[in-house]
Write a protein that holds these residues in place. Structure first.
Motif, PDB file in Angstrom:
ATOM      1  N   PHE B 116      13.410 -12.062  21.939  1.00  0.00           N
ATOM      2  CA  PHE B 116      12.013 -12.361  21.622  1.00  0.00           C
ATOM      3  C   PHE B 116      11.182 -11.078  21.653  1.00  0.00           C
ATOM      4  CE2 PHE B 116       7.947 -14.518  22.097  1.00  0.00           C
ATOM      5  CZ  PHE B 116       8.120 -15.544  21.193  1.00  0.00           C
ATOM      6  N   VAL B 117      11.411 -10.267  22.695  1.00  0.00           N
ATOM      7  CA  VAL B 117      10.660  -9.018  22.833  1.00  0.00           C
ATOM      8  C   VAL B 117      11.010  -8.067  21.686  1.00  0.00           C
ATOM      9  CG1 VAL B 117      10.376  -6.973  24.286  1.00  0.00           C
ATOM     10  CG2 VAL B 117      10.442  -9.239  25.330  1.00  0.00           C
ATOM     11  N   ALA B 118      12.310  -7.974  21.379  1.00  0.00           N
ATOM     12  CA  ALA B 118      12.748  -7.045  20.326  1.00  0.00           C
ATOM     13  C   ALA B 118      12.117  -7.428  18.990  1.00  0.00           C
ATOM     14  CB  ALA B 118      14.272  -7.057  20.216  1.00  0.00           C
ATOM     15  N   ILE B 119      12.116  -8.721  18.664  1.00  0.00           N
ATOM     16  CA  ILE B 119      11.554  -9.154  17.383  1.00  0.00           C
ATOM     17  C   ILE B 119      10.036  -8.956  17.399  1.00  0.00           C
ATOM     18  CG2 ILE B 119      11.100 -11.187  15.949  1.00  0.00           C
ATOM     19  CD1 ILE B 119      13.946 -12.029  16.399  1.00  0.00           C
ATOM     20  N   GLY B 120       9.405  -9.338  18.504  1.00  0.00           N
ATOM     21  CA  GLY B 120       7.953  -9.187  18.605  1.00  0.00           C
ATOM     22  C   GLY B 120       7.522  -7.738  18.431  1.00  0.00           C
ATOM     23  N   PHE B 121       8.329  -6.804  18.934  1.00  0.00           N
ATOM     24  CA  PHE B 121       7.927  -5.397  18.895  1.00  0.00           C
ATOM     25  C   PHE B 121       8.375  -4.704  17.607  1.00  0.00           C
ATOM     26  CE2 PHE B 121       8.303  -0.894  20.106  1.00  0.00           C
ATOM     27  CZ  PHE B 121       7.023  -0.687  20.565  1.00  0.00           C
ATOM     28  N   VAL B 154      20.913  -6.429  20.207  1.00  0.00           N
ATOM     29  CA  VAL B 154      20.204  -7.106  21.295  1.00  0.00           C
ATOM     30  C   VAL B 154      21.187  -7.773  22.260  1.00  0.00           C
ATOM     31  CG1 VAL B 154      18.755  -9.103  21.787  1.00  0.00           C
ATOM     32  CG2 VAL B 154      17.980  -7.389  20.178  1.00  0.00           C
ATOM     33  N   LEU B 155      22.187  -8.467  21.730  1.00  0.00           N
ATOM     34  CA  LEU B 155      23.156  -9.108  22.630  1.00  0.00           C
ATOM     35  C   LEU B 155      23.956  -8.060  23.415  1.00  0.00           C
ATOM     36  CD1 LEU B 155      24.724 -12.237  20.906  1.00  0.00           C
ATOM     37  CD2 LEU B 155      23.417 -12.142  23.003  1.00  0.00           C
ATOM     38  N   SER B 156      24.258  -6.933  22.755  1.00  0.00           N
ATOM     39  CA  SER B 156      25.009  -5.878  23.451  1.00  0.00           C
ATOM     40  C   SER B 156      24.182  -5.317  24.602  1.00  0.00           C
ATOM     41  CB  SER B 156      25.358  -4.734  22.493  1.00  0.00           C
ATOM     42  OG  SER B 156      26.127  -5.232  21.444  1.00  0.00           O
ATOM     43  N   LEU B 157      22.877  -5.107  24.350  1.00  0.00           N
ATOM     44  CA  LEU B 157      22.022  -4.571  25.407  1.00  0.00           C
ATOM     45  C   LEU B 157      21.894  -5.557  26.566  1.00  0.00           C
ATOM     46  CD1 LEU B 157      19.186  -2.845  23.351  1.00  0.00           C
ATOM     47  CD2 LEU B 157      20.996  -1.770  24.694  1.00  0.00           C
ATOM     48  N   ALA B 158      21.972  -6.843  26.251  1.00  0.00           N
ATOM     49  CA  ALA B 158      21.841  -7.845  27.310  1.00  0.00           C
ATOM     50  C   ALA B 158      23.145  -8.002  28.091  1.00  0.00           C
ATOM     51  CB  ALA B 158      21.434  -9.180  26.704  1.00  0.00           C
ATOM     52  N   LEU B 159      24.274  -7.763  27.432  1.00  0.00           N
ATOM     53  CA  LEU B 159      25.560  -8.111  28.050  1.00  0.00           C
ATOM     54  C   LEU B 159      26.396  -6.924  28.526  1.00  0.00           C
ATOM     55  CD1 LEU B 159      26.655 -10.952  25.585  1.00  0.00           C
ATOM     56  CD2 LEU B 159      25.675 -11.216  27.850  1.00  0.00           C
ATOM     57  N   TYR B 160      26.039  -5.661  28.115  1.00  0.00           N
ATOM     58  CA  TYR B 160      26.902  -4.538  28.476  1.00  0.00           C
ATOM     59  C   TYR B 160      27.153  -4.412  29.995  1.00  0.00           C
ATOM     60  CZ  TYR B 160      23.235  -1.612  30.386  1.00  0.00           C
ATOM     61  OH  TYR B 160      22.251  -1.140  31.200  1.00  0.00           O
ATOM     62  N   ILE B 225      16.643 -17.346  18.058  1.00  0.00           N
ATOM     63  CA  ILE B 225      15.432 -16.570  17.786  1.00  0.00           C
ATOM     64  C   ILE B 225      15.648 -15.670  16.570  1.00  0.00           C
ATOM     65  CG2 ILE B 225      13.937 -14.764  18.743  1.00  0.00           C
ATOM     66  CD1 ILE B 225      14.272 -16.273  21.434  1.00  0.00           C
ATOM     67  N   PHE B 226      16.871 -15.193  16.396  1.00  0.00           N
ATOM     68  CA  PHE B 226      17.188 -14.386  15.213  1.00  0.00           C
ATOM     69  C   PHE B 226      17.485 -15.262  13.996  1.00  0.00           C
ATOM     70  CE2 PHE B 226      17.750 -10.972  18.230  1.00  0.00           C
ATOM     71  CZ  PHE B 226      17.394  -9.857  17.499  1.00  0.00           C
ATOM     72  N   ASN B 227      17.541 -16.577  14.204  1.00  0.00           N
ATOM     73  CA  ASN B 227      17.977 -17.521  13.183  1.00  0.00           C
ATOM     74  C   ASN B 227      19.316 -17.083  12.584  1.00  0.00           C
ATOM     75  OD1 ASN B 227      17.414 -19.993  11.865  1.00  0.00           O
ATOM     76  ND2 ASN B 227      17.168 -18.843   9.971  1.00  0.00           N
ATOM     77  N   TYR B 228      20.220 -16.660  13.451  1.00  0.00           N
ATOM     78  CA  TYR B 228      21.555 -16.223  13.048  1.00  0.00           C
ATOM     79  C   TYR B 228      22.493 -17.396  13.329  1.00  0.00           C
ATOM     80  CZ  TYR B 228      25.591 -13.081  12.757  1.00  0.00           C
ATOM     81  OH  TYR B 228      26.755 -12.463  12.384  1.00  0.00           O
TER      82      TYR B 228
END
Lengths: 337, 300
Positions: B116-121, B154-160, B225-228
């Motif tokens: 959410f933050v990444a898309i918002g920014f 984004v998922l990599s940054l959250a899960l690394y 949120i990415f609609n992926y």
């Protein structure tokens, strides 16, 4: 030993769960399962409790899990009332036999026929329209007309849409199927997809921000989302346009409620529903999230009233549920993600 | 017959112990297994109508998207987690002590919040692109955040941190001595890390990547949120959009098939022989390598 102590702690926590579930509602406490956020519903409950002395216990979750829970609980369910957004969800709950018919002259008088179940198992409590939003900087309202007109080539790379996963878009397409039939609706949806300026958005607010920033010029949103954005940014260069005014009328959806099939306090639930449909409560129910009241006797919030009068679609919102699976498949076929 | 009876009657106590512990294991796992069994039994009564639709219009995209995401996140988060772990465990630099725990913090932020933050920014209407347009006009181009690449990052940054945590422990438990020994045996510092420390940490890294892969398969918030479109979003759509719990269960069953492949790949990768090759060194090199052993902690 470790295994034993693990089993012991497991047993203790199971016993704890048992104790918790013993906190059953009192014999007169009304139990409401609600898919609406607590902030949008609690103030109304508080007023009803203050007026009538009826206590209400609120359990909130998403609509899907609440419906599954009702179905699983069956006759043992403590729930008396189910409140959700979207007519399709209410239709689905009624189809599963989770709601009971309520024969109430008050509800019939206050809730228009097209905003309640033909079998009287659920009733609309507030209305929201899903219509066109446009940039006041780059679009003249005279260029706009209907949902279908957004397929015109002049909107190529100028249209923004929210994902087809949104139940609001599923209901909109279901209503278009009811009006135009599947073949014509598929053409409309394919036309929209061909005009997209950017991949579809996850929600209406992001979509409107994209229009305001200039990524696209028109979109389709729920009125209260527009209201929320307008409340936060009064100068945002966006306006609502009422779609389909020359033809079928703008698509509306509801927040609604129904008495559950095995409600232990069905009579109290009916009374509460009737109270919710009265003009007094209606004004509050609608204003709390910038929606429209279903009762024509209740006034809309001044911010909402300022968007102007519009002709709503007279179709019964139950069609949204009935045709929703067909709408989802149609959107899959049309490549609307 | 006699022989069989004799063998069965004289089963060694060890076998009995194994049998009883596997029974205990099964009982403890039962609560977790029940939902999985329910999902698998759905395959016995297929809902063909919805399934035909899904197979034609939904599954091809979903499988390709899920595979791309799985591979992308495994590579990006794996490389990120391992390199950070190596820097923290093996090098000394200003800020290392607080980075040691700060690098774990992304674990406490749900991936969907980060999304959410990444898309918002970073999206078109976000402050960064608005500023770039104000500075350089509308020709300023930024890679679109709402894309396959965006969701992978984004998922990599959250899960690394899963890989970081395990690889860091692996590098720390090896100690620097292993590297120093390798250096005495003729490897440069770089190649000692690459040929010795990394292969020894492989099982830990592979376990971290397996965890990340499973988290990626199960993620619903960030991809929504990415609609992926992945399996999780397709399951949700089948349930809530088509009112078909059955089709949702069938999709879940297909998703389950991905899981053994996550574990298998981790076994394969982690289980390979990790013994480094040893080469002999001669002459002045020997002295140089020996001196390395007395050198203080290397600085990067």
């Amino acid at each position: 030993m470790k295994v034993l102590s693990f089993i012991r702690s497991l047993l203790v926590s199971i016993a704890g769960c048992g104790l918790l579930s013993a906190c059953a509602p009192g014999p007169t406490e009304l139990v409401v399962y609600s898919a609406r956020n607590e902030e949008h519903i609690q103030p109304i409950f508080d007023r009803y409790s203050a007026q009538t002395g009826q206590t209400i216990r609120l359990i909130t979750d998403d609509a899907g899990p609440l419906i599954e829970r009702l179905a699983a609980e069956g006759r043992n369910s403590a729930a008396d009332l189910l409140i959700t957004v979207d007519a399709g969800v209410l239709w689905h709950a009624a189809q599963l036999g989770l709601l009971q018919p309520v024969d109430s002259p008050v509800l019939k008088a206050n809730v228009p026929e097209n905003l309640r179940d033909p079998g009287n198992r659920w009733f609309g409590l507030s209305r929201r329209a899903r219509t066109i939003v446009y940039s006041t900087e780059r679009v003249q309202p005279a260029e706009l007309e209907s949902y279908e007109s957004l397929t015109d080539a002049k909107w190529k790379k100028r249209l923004c849409l929210r994902t087809s996963k949104s139940v609001y878009n599923q209901s909109l397409v279901a209503m278009l199927i009811a009006q135009h039939g599947e073949a014509q609706t598929e053409k409309i949806v394919r036309g929209w997809v061909a005009n997209l300026a950017t991949p579809v958005f996850a929600n209406d607010i992001l979509l409107m921000q994209a229009i305001a920033a200039g990524q696209c010029d028109v979109g389709i949103v729920n009125t209260y989302y527009f209201g929320r954005l307008q409340r936060d940014q009064p100068r945002i260069p966006l306006k609502l346009f009422w779609a389909d005014q020359q033809t079928a009328g703008t698509h509306v959806n509801i927040t609604g409620a129904g008495v559950t099939a095995h409600a232990p306090r069905a009579e109290a639930a009916r009374k509460f529903l009737e109270w919710l449909s009265q003009p007094d409560a209606q004004a509050m129910v609608a204003a709390i999230d910038l929606e429209y009241p279903v009762s024509s006797a209740a006034p809309a919030d001044p911010q909402v009233a300022a968007w102007g009068e519009f002709k709503p679609s007279p179709l019964n919102v139950a069609s949204a549920g009935e045709l929703q699976p067909a709408a989802v498949r149609l959107m899959d076929r049309a490549g609307y993600l | 017959m006699t022989v069989t009876a004799t063998v069965a009657g004289s089963a060694p106590p060890r076998t009995r112990r194994v049998a009883s512990s596997s029974l205990l294991c099964l009982v403890l796992c039962l609560p977790a297994l029940i939902p999985l069994l329910v999902i698998l039994t759905s395959l016995a009564t297929p809902e063909t109508e919805v399934w035909t639709h899904l197979a034609r219009y939904v599954l091809p995209d979903v499988i390709v998207n899920t595979a791309k995401l799985l591979l992308g996140v495994a590579i990006v988060a794996g490389v990120l987690g391992t390199s950070l772990a190596w820097l923290i465990a093996m090098c000394e630099f200003p800020g290392r002590r607080w980075l040691d725990w700060a690098l774990l913090l992304p674990l406490s932020i749900p991936a969907y919040v980060l999304a959410f933050v990444a898309i918002g920014f970073l999206d078109y209407s976000g402050p960064l692109q608005a500023w770039l347009r104000a500075m350089f006009g509308s020709s300023a181009w930024v890679p679109p955040i709402r894309s396959t690449g965006g969701v992978i990052v984004v998922l990599s940054l959250a899960l690394y941190p899963y890989v970081y945590l395990l690889a860091r422990s692996a590098f720390l438990s090896q100690g620097r001595k292993v590297l120093e020994v390798a250096q005495t045996l003729g490897y440069s510092r770089g190649s000692a890390s690459w040929r010795v420390a990394l292969p020894m940490a492989k099982p830990w890294i592979a376990a971290g990547v397996a965890l990340i892969s499973m988290e990626t398969l199960a993620d619903f918030g960030a991809v929504s949120i990415f609609n992926y479109n992945t399996f999780t979003t397709a399951i949700y759509r089948a349930w809530f959009g088509m009112f078909s719990v059955h089709a949702a269960l069938e999709l879940s069953a297909v998703l389950l098939l991905f899981l053994p492949s996550c574990c298998r790949s981790s076994n394969w990768y982690g289980g390979r022989s990790s013994a480094p090759r040893v080469t002999s060194i001669a002459g002045t090199g020997r002295l140089r390598r020996t001196a390395c052993c007395w050198r203080p902690r290397p600085r990067c």
